[in-house]
Enzyme design. Sequence first.
Site, PDB file in Angstrom:
ATOM      1  N   CYS A  12      67.123  33.526   9.757  1.00 35.22           N
ATOM      2  CA  CYS A  12      66.743  34.921   9.571  1.00 35.22           C
ATOM      3  C   CYS A  12      65.491  35.021   8.704  1.00 35.22           C
ATOM      4  O   CYS A  12      65.369  35.896   7.860  1.00 35.22           O
ATOM      5  CB  CYS A  12      67.909  35.711   8.983  1.00 35.22           C
ATOM      6  N   HIS A  16      64.883  22.852  16.234  1.00 35.53           N
ATOM      7  CA  HIS A  16      65.220  23.542  17.482  1.00 35.53           C
ATOM      8  C   HIS A  16      66.095  22.708  18.407  1.00 35.53           C
ATOM      9  O   HIS A  16      67.114  23.177  18.904  1.00 35.53           O
ATOM     10  CB  HIS A  16      63.961  23.986  18.219  1.00 35.53           C
ATOM     11  N   LYS A  76      60.166  29.195  20.606  1.00 30.33           N
ATOM     12  CA  LYS A  76      59.336  28.076  21.010  1.00 30.33           C
ATOM     13  C   LYS A  76      58.707  27.403  19.801  1.00 30.33           C
ATOM     14  O   LYS A  76      58.528  28.075  18.780  1.00 30.33           O
ATOM     15  CB  LYS A  76      58.302  28.510  22.040  1.00 30.33           C
TER      16      LYS A  76
END
Length: 149
Positions: free
Chosen positions: A13, A80, A98
């Site tokens: 966040c 990721h 991305k």
Amino acid sequence: MPPEDVRIGLLGCGSWGTNWLGAVSRSRGARVVHVCDPSAAALAAARDRVPEATLSESVEALLADRSVDAVVVATPAATHHQLARAALLAGKDVLVEKPMATRAADAEELAALALDRGRVLLVGHLLLFHPAVDHLEQLDEAGVQALAG
């Protein structure tokens, strides 16, 4: 009867996670039900935006949360692949900011894993939050139409 909302878990966040929190909150058909971030300040800010959501510092708690249908991964790029993989293995659909991974082989692994598990895997698109897109949305809301040449 309308379908039930897709229940989103947000991993991260920070600046991009806050963008995704806002985007999901404005969307019909989706709602944030769990936010995970290691920062107490980020979680406090998330509580102001989605007071009904579960807040945690534990990735494992979010992935084990049965109320979460899909996960948005908005963490540093180096994480990721690992987080998207864990979410897919936990049976969640995934939207990962991305780049999907920092190595092509890791991105290919995620795509194959999503296919094998019958899960949705999406990659975020930077232009959604570009100032030019915001300006076009404002023009549209004001009823301004483009002139055809």
